[in-house]
Design a protein around this motif. Sequence first.
Motif, PDB file in Angstrom:
ATOM      1  N   ALA A   1      37.451 -11.463  17.997  1.00  0.00           N
ATOM      2  CA  ALA A   1      37.211 -10.046  17.718  1.00  0.00           C
ATOM      3  C   ALA A   1      35.866  -9.602  18.289  1.00  0.00           C
ATOM      4  O   ALA A   1      35.751  -8.491  18.827  1.00  0.00           O
ATOM      5  N   GLU A   2      34.864 -10.473  18.198  1.00  0.00           N
ATOM      6  CA  GLU A   2      33.552 -10.151  18.786  1.00  0.00           C
ATOM      7  C   GLU A   2      33.679  -9.933  20.288  1.00  0.00           C
ATOM      8  O   GLU A   2      33.188  -8.943  20.839  1.00  0.00           O
ATOM      9  N   VAL A   3      34.338 -10.868  20.961  1.00  0.00           N
ATOM     10  CA  VAL A   3      34.499 -10.791  22.417  1.00  0.00           C
ATOM     11  C   VAL A   3      35.310  -9.553  22.805  1.00  0.00           C
ATOM     12  O   VAL A   3      35.029  -8.906  23.817  1.00  0.00           O
ATOM     13  N   LEU A  14      43.275 -12.635  26.106  1.00  0.00           N
ATOM     14  CA  LEU A  14      42.648 -12.924  24.819  1.00  0.00           C
ATOM     15  C   LEU A  14      43.201 -12.025  23.715  1.00  0.00           C
ATOM     16  O   LEU A  14      43.362 -12.465  22.575  1.00  0.00           O
ATOM     17  N   GLN A  15      43.538 -10.788  24.041  1.00  0.00           N
ATOM     18  CA  GLN A  15      44.123  -9.885  23.047  1.00  0.00           C
ATOM     19  C   GLN A  15      45.440 -10.467  22.505  1.00  0.00           C
ATOM     20  O   GLN A  15      45.681 -10.442  21.301  1.00  0.00           O
ATOM     21  N   ASP A  16      46.267 -10.995  23.383  1.00  0.00           N
ATOM     22  CA  ASP A  16      47.528 -11.621  22.955  1.00  0.00           C
ATOM     23  C   ASP A  16      47.266 -12.838  22.069  1.00  0.00           C
ATOM     24  O   ASP A  16      47.937 -13.045  21.061  1.00  0.00           O
ATOM     25  N   LEU A  17      46.290 -13.652  22.471  1.00  0.00           N
ATOM     26  CA  LEU A  17      45.940 -14.836  21.697  1.00  0.00           C
ATOM     27  C   LEU A  17      45.390 -14.429  20.330  1.00  0.00           C
ATOM     28  O   LEU A  17      45.732 -15.034  19.301  1.00  0.00           O
ATOM     29  N   TYR A  18      44.556 -13.411  20.310  1.00  0.00           N
ATOM     30  CA  TYR A  18      43.994 -12.881  19.057  1.00  0.00           C
ATOM     31  C   TYR A  18      45.120 -12.480  18.103  1.00  0.00           C
ATOM     32  O   TYR A  18      45.137 -12.886  16.940  1.00  0.00           O
ATOM     33  N   LEU A  19      46.069 -11.726  18.609  1.00  0.00           N
ATOM     34  CA  LEU A  19      47.187 -11.275  17.791  1.00  0.00           C
ATOM     35  C   LEU A  19      48.011 -12.463  17.286  1.00  0.00           C
ATOM     36  O   LEU A  19      48.385 -12.522  16.104  1.00  0.00           O
ATOM     37  N   GLU A  20      48.250 -13.436  18.155  1.00  0.00           N
ATOM     38  CA  GLU A  20      49.023 -14.617  17.767  1.00  0.00           C
ATOM     39  C   GLU A  20      48.295 -15.406  16.685  1.00  0.00           C
ATOM     40  O   GLU A  20      48.905 -15.868  15.712  1.00  0.00           O
ATOM     41  N   SER A  74      34.356  -4.688  16.310  1.00  0.00           N
ATOM     42  CA  SER A  74      33.313  -5.000  15.322  1.00  0.00           C
ATOM     43  C   SER A  74      33.781  -4.825  13.881  1.00  0.00           C
ATOM     44  O   SER A  74      33.363  -5.576  12.997  1.00  0.00           O
ATOM     45  N   GLN A  75      34.652  -3.872  13.622  1.00  0.00           N
ATOM     46  CA  GLN A  75      35.149  -3.693  12.255  1.00  0.00           C
ATOM     47  C   GLN A  75      35.993  -4.894  11.834  1.00  0.00           C
ATOM     48  O   GLN A  75      35.911  -5.352  10.701  1.00  0.00           O
ATOM     49  N   HIS A  76      36.771  -5.426  12.769  1.00  0.00           N
ATOM     50  CA  HIS A  76      37.563  -6.626  12.478  1.00  0.00           C
ATOM     51  C   HIS A  76      36.639  -7.810  12.215  1.00  0.00           C
ATOM     52  O   HIS A  76      36.914  -8.622  11.327  1.00  0.00           O
ATOM     53  N   PHE A  99      46.031  -5.617  11.184  1.00  0.00           N
ATOM     54  CA  PHE A  99      47.271  -5.373  11.940  1.00  0.00           C
ATOM     55  C   PHE A  99      47.542  -3.872  12.064  1.00  0.00           C
ATOM     56  O   PHE A  99      47.929  -3.398  13.136  1.00  0.00           O
ATOM     57  N   ALA A 100      47.338  -3.125  10.985  1.00  0.00           N
ATOM     58  CA  ALA A 100      47.558  -1.677  11.023  1.00  0.00           C
ATOM     59  C   ALA A 100      46.632  -1.036  12.059  1.00  0.00           C
ATOM     60  O   ALA A 100      47.063  -0.176  12.839  1.00  0.00           O
ATOM     61  N   ASP A 101      45.374  -1.481  12.084  1.00  0.00           N
ATOM     62  CA  ASP A 101      44.418  -0.958  13.058  1.00  0.00           C
ATOM     63  C   ASP A 101      44.858  -1.262  14.490  1.00  0.00           C
ATOM     64  O   ASP A 101      44.625  -0.465  15.401  1.00  0.00           O
ATOM     65  N   LEU A 102      45.504  -2.397  14.662  1.00  0.00           N
ATOM     66  CA  LEU A 102      45.988  -2.789  15.991  1.00  0.00           C
ATOM     67  C   LEU A 102      47.333  -2.153  16.332  1.00  0.00           C
ATOM     68  O   LEU A 102      47.817  -2.289  17.460  1.00  0.00           O
ATOM     69  N   GLY A 103      47.966  -1.500  15.340  1.00  0.00           N
ATOM     70  CA  GLY A 103      49.290  -0.930  15.551  1.00  0.00           C
ATOM     71  C   GLY A 103      50.365  -2.000  15.678  1.00  0.00           C
ATOM     72  O   GLY A 103      51.363  -1.831  16.384  1.00  0.00           O
TER      73      GLY A 103
END
Length: 164
Positions: free
Chosen positions: A124-126, A7-13, A130-132, A63-67
């Motif tokens: 982001a919730e899953v 899900l992290q990869d999908l979120y980023l995509e 929470s900030q996102h 994106f910055a928060d995710l690096g």
Amino acid sequence: MTQLKNLQDLYLEQLKDLYSAETQLVEALPKMEQAATDPKLKDGFRTHLEQTRQHVSRLESVFADLGEQPGGHTCKAMKGLIAEGSEMIEQQAADAVKDAGLIACAQRVEHYEIAGYGTVARYAEVLGKSQHVETLRMTESEEKKTDALLTDLAGTINTSALNA
């Protein structure tokens, strides 16, 4: 094409897709404003351009928060929606008819963005970001307000188009 392992990869995509959509919209909105004749519609496009620049900035902060870097992806859906808007701009039509067509194109864009932001906010919730969630829901809310504004404008403009 990136392999989506979780899900992290999908979120980023999906975030990259939205970033591409918003940056394309920054380029398209001035053309829509120029093509519009109704002063309130022109003002709405101008206001949404400023809002869209804020949306780009918010996504950059996520994106910055995710690096991560935001680029490297083209949103094909937005490319198509903008192409439809460009076709409307080129149409030979009475002013009110063209304005009504521009509203239709703009609302398709808004609905796409509302769906996109709703989706990534839920991811982001899953993912426990929470900030996102707060940032993404704020943008989703603004997109919904813009859609409602366009609906209100359409009431008057569509009536004018009927009588054109």
